[in-house]
Design an enzyme around this catalytic site. Structure first.
Site, PDB file in Angstrom:
ATOM      1  N   ALA A  68       0.639  -1.166  -0.093  1.00  9.01           N
ATOM      2  CA  ALA A  68      -0.063   0.126  -0.258  1.00  9.01           C
ATOM      3  C   ALA A  68       0.415   0.977   0.312  1.00  9.01           C
ATOM      4  CB  ALA A  68      -0.743  -0.014   1.362  1.00  9.01           C
TER       5      ALA A  68
ATOM      6  N   ARG B 219      10.019   8.748  -2.356  1.00 11.67           N
ATOM      7  CA  ARG B 219      11.535   8.914  -2.821  1.00 11.67           C
ATOM      8  C   ARG B 219      11.262   8.392  -4.399  1.00 11.67           C
ATOM      9  NH1 ARG B 219      14.845   6.090   1.498  1.00 11.67           N
ATOM     10  NH2 ARG B 219      13.209   5.109   2.519  1.00 11.67           N
TER      11      ARG B 219
ATOM     12  N   GLN C 176      -6.236  -0.380   1.497  1.00 15.46           N
ATOM     13  CA  GLN C 176      -5.720   0.448   2.776  1.00 15.46           C
ATOM     14  C   GLN C 176      -5.581   1.608   2.646  1.00 15.46           C
ATOM     15  OE1 GLN C 176      -1.345   0.128   4.248  1.00 15.46           O
ATOM     16  NE2 GLN C 176      -2.008   0.052   6.509  1.00 15.46           N
TER      17      GLN C 176
ATOM     18  N   ASP D 156       7.325  -4.417  -2.282  1.00 13.04           N
ATOM     19  CA  ASP D 156       8.298  -4.254  -3.435  1.00 13.04           C
ATOM     20  C   ASP D 156       9.940  -4.645  -2.825  1.00 13.04           C
ATOM     21  OD1 ASP D 156       8.341  -3.191  -0.242  1.00 13.04           O
ATOM     22  OD2 ASP D 156       8.837  -1.298  -0.844  1.00 13.04           O
TER      23      ASP D 156
ATOM     24  N   ASN E 244      15.801  -6.730  10.394  1.00 18.17           N
ATOM     25  CA  ASN E 244      14.257  -7.432  10.078  1.00 18.17           C
ATOM     26  C   ASN E 244      13.889  -7.116   8.363  1.00 18.17           C
ATOM     27  OD1 ASN E 244      11.944  -8.208   9.973  1.00 18.17           O
ATOM     28  ND2 ASN E 244      10.408  -6.426  10.340  1.00 18.17           N
TER      29      ASN E 244
ATOM     30  N   ARG F 289       9.974  -8.431 -38.320  1.00 16.15           N
ATOM     31  CA  ARG F 289       8.485  -7.998 -37.133  1.00 16.15           C
ATOM     32  C   ARG F 289       7.786  -9.440 -37.075  1.00 16.15           C
ATOM     33  NH1 ARG F 289       6.634  -3.159 -40.739  1.00 16.15           N
ATOM     34  NH2 ARG F 289       5.412  -3.484 -39.261  1.00 16.15           N
TER      35      ARG F 289
ATOM     36  N   ASN G 170      15.795 -15.680 -55.135  1.00 16.86           N
ATOM     37  CA  ASN G 170      16.879 -14.877 -53.848  1.00 16.86           C
ATOM     38  C   ASN G 170      16.402 -13.716 -55.077  1.00 16.86           C
ATOM     39  OD1 ASN G 170      19.786 -12.891 -54.929  1.00 16.86           O
ATOM     40  ND2 ASN G 170      20.452 -14.903 -55.249  1.00 16.86           N
TER      41      ASN G 170
ATOM     42  N   ASN H  67       2.636  -3.352 -50.365  1.00 19.80           N
ATOM     43  CA  ASN H  67       1.775  -4.203 -50.180  1.00 19.80           C
ATOM     44  C   ASN H  67       0.713  -3.523 -49.131  1.00 19.80           C
ATOM     45  OD1 ASN H  67       2.942  -3.382 -47.961  1.00 19.80           O
ATOM     46  ND2 ASN H  67       2.484  -4.688 -46.468  1.00 19.80           N
TER      47      ASN H  67
ATOM     48  N   SER I 155      17.241  -6.387 -58.919  1.00 20.04           N
ATOM     49  CA  SER I 155      17.463  -5.298 -57.367  1.00 20.04           C
ATOM     50  C   SER I 155      16.696  -4.515 -57.936  1.00 20.04           C
ATOM     51  CB  SER I 155      19.074  -4.796 -57.705  1.00 20.04           C
ATOM     52  OG  SER I 155      19.858  -5.472 -57.548  1.00 20.04           O
TER      53      SER I 155
HETATM   54  C1  UD1 Z   1       9.248  -2.347   7.974  1.00 18.28           C
HETATM   55  C2  UD1 Z   1       9.671  -2.789   9.320  1.00 18.28           C
HETATM   56  C3  UD1 Z   1      11.161  -3.015   9.651  1.00 18.28           C
HETATM   57  C4  UD1 Z   1      12.096  -3.556   8.737  1.00 18.28           C
HETATM   58  C5  UD1 Z   1      11.973  -2.828   7.298  1.00 18.28           C
HETATM   59  C6  UD1 Z   1      12.519  -4.089   6.114  1.00 18.28           C
HETATM   60  C7  UD1 Z   1       8.005  -2.009  10.625  1.00 18.28           C
HETATM   61  C8  UD1 Z   1       7.153  -1.223  10.852  1.00 18.28           C
HETATM   62  N1  UD1 Z   1       9.176  -2.435  10.195  1.00 18.28           N
HETATM   63  O1  UD1 Z   1      10.230  -0.793   7.910  1.00 18.28           O
HETATM   64  O2  UD1 Z   1      11.198  -3.718  11.109  1.00 18.28           O
HETATM   65  O3  UD1 Z   1      13.828  -3.591   8.856  1.00 18.28           O
HETATM   66  O4  UD1 Z   1      10.259  -2.860   7.196  1.00 18.28           O
HETATM   67  O5  UD1 Z   1      12.656  -3.302   4.594  1.00 18.28           O
HETATM   68  O6  UD1 Z   1       7.327  -3.578  10.181  1.00 18.28           O
HETATM   69  N2  UD1 Z   1       2.588  -0.772   4.133  1.00 18.28           N
HETATM   70  C9  UD1 Z   1       1.499  -0.651   3.548  1.00 18.28           C
HETATM   71  N3  UD1 Z   1       1.349  -0.132   4.782  1.00 18.28           N
HETATM   72  C10 UD1 Z   1       1.436   0.523   5.399  1.00 18.28           C
HETATM   73  C11 UD1 Z   1       2.984   0.706   6.005  1.00 18.28           C
HETATM   74  C12 UD1 Z   1       3.828  -0.020   5.109  1.00 18.28           C
HETATM   75  O7  UD1 Z   1       1.534  -2.000   3.430  1.00 18.28           O
HETATM   76  O8  UD1 Z   1       0.702   0.685   6.271  1.00 18.28           O
HETATM   77  C13 UD1 Z   1       3.945  -1.321   2.865  1.00 18.28           C
HETATM   78  C14 UD1 Z   1       5.220  -0.426   2.714  1.00 18.28           C
HETATM   79  O9  UD1 Z   1       4.928  -0.506   0.779  1.00 18.28           O
HETATM   80  C15 UD1 Z   1       6.267  -1.797   2.179  1.00 18.28           C
HETATM   81  C16 UD1 Z   1       5.914  -2.581   3.143  1.00 18.28           C
HETATM   82  O10 UD1 Z   1       5.233  -2.076   4.160  1.00 18.28           O
HETATM   83  O11 UD1 Z   1       5.920  -2.975   0.997  1.00 18.28           O
HETATM   84  C17 UD1 Z   1       7.126  -1.749   4.260  1.00 18.28           C
HETATM   85  O12 UD1 Z   1       6.199  -0.590   4.896  1.00 18.28           O
HETATM   86  P1  UD1 Z   1       7.877   0.703   4.839  1.00 18.28           P
HETATM   87  O13 UD1 Z   1       7.045   1.870   5.417  1.00 18.28           O
HETATM   88  O14 UD1 Z   1       8.703   0.177   4.114  1.00 18.28           O
HETATM   89  O15 UD1 Z   1       8.668  -0.338   5.892  1.00 18.28           O
HETATM   90  P2  UD1 Z   1       9.865   0.355   6.999  1.00 18.28           P
HETATM   91  O16 UD1 Z   1       9.350   1.525   7.947  1.00 18.28           O
HETATM   92  O17 UD1 Z   1      10.877   0.300   5.660  1.00 18.28           O
HETATM   93 CA    CA Z   2      10.642   0.386   3.200  1.00 16.80          CA
END
Ligand code: UD1
Ligand code: CA
Length: 456
Positions: free
Chosen positions: A10, A15, A73, A102, A167, A332, A376, A385, A404
């Site tokens: 979500a 960035r 969400q 991602d 994590n 093509r 040829n 065409n 040719s």
């Molecule tokens: C999260 C972890 C962190 C970990 C890191 C790894 C938590 C609180 N933190 O941090 O421990 O080291 O990932 O990359 O879980 N997303 C949603 N909805 C939301 C928030 C996030 O779908 O409300 C999705 C994002 O699109 C993404 C993933 O969850 O795909 C992670 O979200 P992101 O904000 O990147 O988490 P971090 O803060 O980096």
């Molecule tokens: Ca992240």
């Protein structure tokens, strides 16, 4: 065992600086989310749920064909909140696997070994040791080295920030446990978010063991937050592809300058691929095929012994055994070449079949045409065409010789072993075994003088 995979997707991806939701950006020509989906699809007995939010419409349109349930969400209140949205899909006996939309390069083997660590008494967590752990949640272990909790960077003490084990966000746990903990999440932290990571501490409190495992390579768990990371994952993916090809008996002149953005359905041995070759879609490449530099090939079947010289663009084409293509040829869609065909420089073919041993060596356009065998086609031949409204067929029968600079105005047929004189515009069928030409008679004008410039 039934698996429910929840893919968190979500997030906005600020960035990336893009109008496109982050998970629609591509690695190897395929959206990030599709990579994650494709891997988890390979797990048996798995139901996939995708939590989406940002760019909801674009995301749904792009992925209408995925076999998954979509959970919106509307507000991104944290990873824990995201999983809560999918709660109604979680049944007690399920093993729930959490993935990120991602993090595209995660491998099946890594997921399988993670899932094998799940039981009623354990939570399985994928961690990785990073030289530079900045930005990630840190894995806090107790005196016995057992995981006790995860602390987010923004909530970490200076001491906790020294921890290199982080994590990845990927974890698996039984449904009943997860649902209980989800209902207890609070957002009293530095970011005011519902952290999924808080369930680790709850698991420990409930007497579970947190079993950690690591991916084989770091790339598997790297996420995409900006374009630089996107490019890093693209290169990591492509280098893996290159290694796979080399293992299977392909010579790559430079594995760092090879891109496969699709699927290789069949791959022979002793193939040689020069630099800057791009494969897209579904290709199959036979034994001993040589592909010259700077060539793009999409959805092609290339049979044994074919040689493709530099700078060709080939799409939806079959190239028969031992044929030679290019340099600078464009094949093509719906082109089918039999074996031993020669297609030379600056030749374009479209929706045409060419029989065994025929040659179109220089500067020609052949479209909507059936070319027989041993034909040829001379330099600068054009099949006309298209009349501006409709397309018409040209038929060139076996053994014909087209002089040719000939235009064949379709619909038109050149008979077996017919010869067309150079420079002809052929508008009617040309009979077998005969010479046909249309050419103004050559004249020489007596007494003609070339104009001269007047000196001032
Ligand atoms: C999260 C972890 C962190 C970990 C890191 C790894 C938590 C609180 N933190 O941090 O421990 O080291 O990932 O990359 O879980 N997303 C949603 N909805 C939301 C928030 C996030 O779908 O409300 C999705 C994002 O699109 C993404 C993933 O969850 O795909 C992670 O979200 P992101 O904000 O990147 O988490 P971090 O803060 O980096
Ligand atoms: Ca992240």
């Amino acid at each position: 065992m039934k698996i429910t995979t929840i893919i968190l997707a979500a997030g906005k991806g600020t960035r990336m600086r893009s109008d496109l939701p982050k998970i629609l950006h591509k690695v190897a020509g395929k959206p990030l989310l599709q990579h994650v989906y494709d891997v988890s699809r390979q797990l048996e007995n798995n139901a996939i749920k995708i939590v989406y939010g940002h760019g909801a419409e674009q995301v749904r349109t792009a992925f209408v064909e995925l076999d998954a349930d979509w959970v919106e969400q509307t507000q991104q209140l944290g990873t824990g909140h995201a999983v809560q949205q999918a709660e109604s899909y979680i049944t007690d006996e399920d093993t729930v696997l959490i993935l990120y939309g991602d993090v595209p390069l995660i491998r099946l083997a890594t997921l399988k070994s993670l899932i094998s660590n799940v039981s009623d008494q354990t939570l399985a967590l994928l961690t990785v040791n990073l030289q530079n752990p900045a930005g990630y949640g840190r894995i806090v272990r107790d005196d016995q080295q057992a995981v006790s909790r995860i602390v987010e960077e923004k909530d970490a003490t200076l001491e906790q920030k020294q921890i290199n084990e982080v994590n990845t966000g990927i974890m698996a746990v039984k449904g009943a446990r997860l649902k209980k903990w989800l209902s207890q999440l609070q957002n009293g932290n530095a970011q005011g978010e519902y952290y999924l990571t808080d369930i680790i501490e709850m698991a420990v409190r409930d007497g579970l063991l947190v079993v950690t495992s690591q991916p084989e390579t770091e790339e598997e768990v790297l996420g995409v937050n900006n374009r630089e990371q996107l490019s890093q994952l693209e290169r990591a993916y492509q280098f893996e592809q290159a290694k796979m090809l080399m293992e299977r008996g392909v010579t790559l002149k430079d594995p760092y300058r090879f891109d496969n953005r699709g699927l290789l359905e069949a791959l022979g041995q002793d193939i040689e691929i020069d630099i800057n070759v791009i494969l897209e879609g579904r290709n199959s490449i036979g034994n001993r095929v040589k592909i010259g530099p700077n060539t793009v090939i999409k959805n092609a079947r290339i049979e044994d012994g074919v040689e493709i010289f530099a700078n060709c663009v080939i799409e939806d084409t079959v190239i028969g055994a031992n044929s030679r293509i290019g340099p600078f040829a464009r094949l093509r869609p719906e082109t089918v070449l039999a074996q031993d065909v020669h297609i030379g420089n600056f030749v374009e073919l479209k929706k045409s079949t060419v029989g065994i041993g025929s040659k179109i060596n220089h500067l020609s356009y052949v479209g909507d045409t059936t070319v027989g065998s041993k034909v040829n086609i001379g330099a600068g031949t054009i099949t006309c065409n298209y009349d501006g409204a409709n397309k018409f067929q040209t038929i060139i029968e076996d053994g014909a010789f087209i002089g040719s600079d000939t235009q064949l105005v379709a619909p038109v047929k050149v008979g077996k072993n017919a010869t067309i004189g150079a420079g002809s515009t052929i508008t009617r069928d040309s009979p077998e075994n005969k010479l046909t030409l249309s050419r103004a008679k050559q004249v020489t004008v007596e007494g003609w003088q070339r104009p001269v410039k007047q000196e001032k």
